[in-house]
Enzyme design. Structure first.
Site, PDB file in Angstrom:
ATOM      1  N   ASN A   9      38.579  27.531  43.431  1.00 33.62           N
ATOM      2  CA  ASN A   9      37.292  27.732  42.764  1.00 33.62           C
ATOM      3  C   ASN A   9      37.607  28.044  41.309  1.00 33.62           C
ATOM      4  OD1 ASN A   9      34.809  28.500  41.810  1.00 33.62           O
ATOM      5  ND2 ASN A   9      34.694  30.405  42.983  1.00 33.62           N
ATOM      6  N   TRP A  10      37.422  27.055  40.471  1.00 33.62           N
ATOM      7  CA  TRP A  10      37.803  27.228  39.051  1.00 33.62           C
ATOM      8  C   TRP A  10      36.828  28.128  38.304  1.00 33.62           C
ATOM      9  CZ3 TRP A  10      39.436  21.711  36.888  1.00 33.62           C
ATOM     10  CH2 TRP A  10      40.567  21.262  37.593  1.00 33.62           C
ATOM     11  N   LYS A  11      35.644  28.352  38.863  1.00 34.59           N
ATOM     12  CA  LYS A  11      34.585  29.134  38.194  1.00 34.59           C
ATOM     13  C   LYS A  11      34.274  28.515  36.822  1.00 34.59           C
ATOM     14  CE  LYS A  11      36.118  33.098  40.779  1.00 34.59           C
ATOM     15  NZ  LYS A  11      35.983  34.516  41.027  1.00 34.59           N
ATOM     16  N   HIS A  95      28.196  31.501  46.635  1.00 30.62           N
ATOM     17  CA  HIS A  95      29.276  32.379  46.175  1.00 30.62           C
ATOM     18  C   HIS A  95      28.679  33.710  45.724  1.00 30.62           C
ATOM     19  CE1 HIS A  95      32.532  33.979  43.726  1.00 30.62           C
ATOM     20  NE2 HIS A  95      33.336  33.174  44.408  1.00 30.62           N
ATOM     21  N   GLU A  97      29.168  35.520  43.258  1.00 32.43           N
ATOM     22  CA  GLU A  97      28.779  35.603  41.839  1.00 32.43           C
ATOM     23  C   GLU A  97      27.418  34.961  41.620  1.00 32.43           C
ATOM     24  OE1 GLU A  97      32.390  33.916  40.262  1.00 32.43           O
ATOM     25  OE2 GLU A  97      33.477  35.688  40.934  1.00 32.43           O
ATOM     26  N   GLU A 167      34.467  36.127  52.092  1.00 34.57           N
ATOM     27  CA  GLU A 167      34.920  36.658  50.814  1.00 34.57           C
ATOM     28  C   GLU A 167      34.356  38.064  50.599  1.00 34.57           C
ATOM     29  OE1 GLU A 167      36.325  33.408  48.017  1.00 34.57           O
ATOM     30  OE2 GLU A 167      34.224  33.758  47.551  1.00 34.57           O
ATOM     31  N   GLY A 173      38.455  38.693  42.606  1.00 32.84           N
ATOM     32  CA  GLY A 173      38.829  38.899  41.210  1.00 32.84           C
ATOM     33  C   GLY A 173      39.297  40.305  40.904  1.00 32.84           C
ATOM     34  N   SER A 213      41.298  37.406  46.053  1.00 33.44           N
ATOM     35  CA  SER A 213      42.633  37.757  45.533  1.00 33.44           C
ATOM     36  C   SER A 213      43.756  37.229  46.428  1.00 33.44           C
ATOM     37  CB  SER A 213      42.749  39.266  45.316  1.00 33.44           C
ATOM     38  OG  SER A 213      41.774  39.707  44.384  1.00 33.44           O
ATOM     39  N   GLY A 234      40.328  31.798  43.754  1.00 30.67           N
ATOM     40  CA  GLY A 234      39.824  31.814  42.383  1.00 30.67           C
ATOM     41  C   GLY A 234      40.966  31.777  41.386  1.00 30.67           C
ATOM     42  N   GLY A 235      41.344  32.956  40.917  1.00 36.32           N
ATOM     43  CA  GLY A 235      42.332  33.072  39.835  1.00 36.32           C
ATOM     44  C   GLY A 235      43.603  32.263  40.056  1.00 36.32           C
TER      45      GLY A 235
HETATM   46  C1  PEP Z   1      36.557  33.408  44.512  1.00 38.24           C
HETATM   47  O1  PEP Z   1      35.958  33.493  43.462  1.00 38.24           O
HETATM   48  O2  PEP Z   1      36.090  32.707  45.427  1.00 38.24           O
HETATM   49  C2  PEP Z   1      37.818  34.134  44.662  1.00 38.24           C
HETATM   50  C3  PEP Z   1      38.315  34.257  45.857  1.00 38.24           C
HETATM   51  O3  PEP Z   1      38.376  34.616  43.520  1.00 38.24           O
HETATM   52  P1  PEP Z   1      39.811  35.344  43.399  1.00 38.24           P
HETATM   53  O4  PEP Z   1      40.798  34.533  44.190  1.00 38.24           O
HETATM   54  O5  PEP Z   1      40.113  35.316  41.931  1.00 38.24           O
HETATM   55  O6  PEP Z   1      39.650  36.721  43.947  1.00 38.24           O
END
Ligand code: PEP
Length: 253
Positions: A9-11, A95, A97, A167, A173, A213, A234-235
């Site tokens: 997930n590049w956001k 998601h 966010e 999640e 994040g 994470s 994500g990251g």
């Molecule tokens: C996400 O945004 O779906 C996510 C899992 O982010 P991160 O891996 O950065 O926690």
């Protein structure tokens, strides 16, 4: 049997001019991995470039959101049909966010899930509890509710193709990952809910991911849980070396 899927997930990161290099790096480094599907969910504006870069590889491209209507006066929105037409295969729905900043509710998530599957996209449906909800002891009830709302009125032949991403909000994040046991027990509960709704066959077919994470170090332990069929990342999906290690861990499970 269900597929293992690692999805990035590049956001709101990665410009169109940076997209092809990232997709190609991931595709090239993972081309020998046959036990796992790989997805990059990108900002909508990156999708055409990402699709072109992924052509002929095993990497599927996804979006991070879509509207539930097929077309109309919804300034700034993108429909599932447009995403499919642009070459997308997946779309992230609900998601946290989007729930937090854009007022997405379990009701709109349900409408978007229907729109996605009716268009022929695979929805990656996000569910998860806040830290306060976990501490109150309502995690399982909340997750069951979110899953039931997301899938409401979806027939079994469509439900079997969805992906659910567990999640926990406190892990996204933050660098704070759920333990493998926490991830495993919630993913098991999600499968139980699906079994009660649709029966064992559909429950066995649905891919359930953990997200929050997940990184190159903790991926193998999380993915070793029997009901964790992949990850939403994500990251770490922005760093090809880390993302490839996570994909490698899934390929070995
Ligand atoms: C996400 O945004 O779906 C996510 C899992 O982010 P991160 O891996 O950065 O926690």
């Amino acid at each position: 049997m269900r597929k293992k899927i690692i999805a990035g997930n590049w956001k709101m990161n990665v410009k169109p001019s940076e997209t092809a290099a990232l997709v190609k790096a991931v595709a090239e480094a993972t081309k020998a991995y046959t036990n796992v599907e790989v997805a990059c969910c990108t900002p909508a504006i990156d999708i055409p470039v990402a699709v072109a870069a992924a052509e002929g590889t095993h990497v599927g491209i996804g979006a991070e959101n879509a509207h539930w209507e097929a077309s109309g006066a919804y300034t700034g929105e993108i429909s599932t049909g447009m995403l499919l037409d642009a070459g997308a295969k997946y779309v992230i729905i609900g998601h946290s966010e989007r729930r937090q900043y854009y007022n997405e509710t379990d009701f709109t998530v349900n409408k978007k899930v229907h729109a996605a599957v009716n268009a022929g996209l695979i929805p990656i449906i996000c569910v998860g509890e806040s830290l306060e909800q976990r501490e109150l002891g309502v995690t399982m009830d909340l997750i069951a509710y979110q899953v039931k709302c997301a899938l409401a009125n979806l027939p079994a032949e469509k439900a079997r193709h969805v992906v659910i991403a567990y999640e926990p909000l406190w892990a996204i994040g933050t660098g704070k990952t759920a333990t493998a046991e926490q991830a495993g027990e919630v993913c098991q509960e999600i499968r139980t809910v699906i079994r009660k709704l649709y029966g064992a066959h559909v429950a066995r077919s649905v891919t359930i991911q953990y997200g929050g994470s997940m990184n190159a170090k903790n991926a193998a332990e999380l993915l070793a849980q029997p009901d964790v069929d992949g990850g939403l990342i994500g990251g770490a999906s922005l760093k090809p070396a880390d993302f490839v290690q996570i994909i490698s861990a899934a390929n070995q499970e």
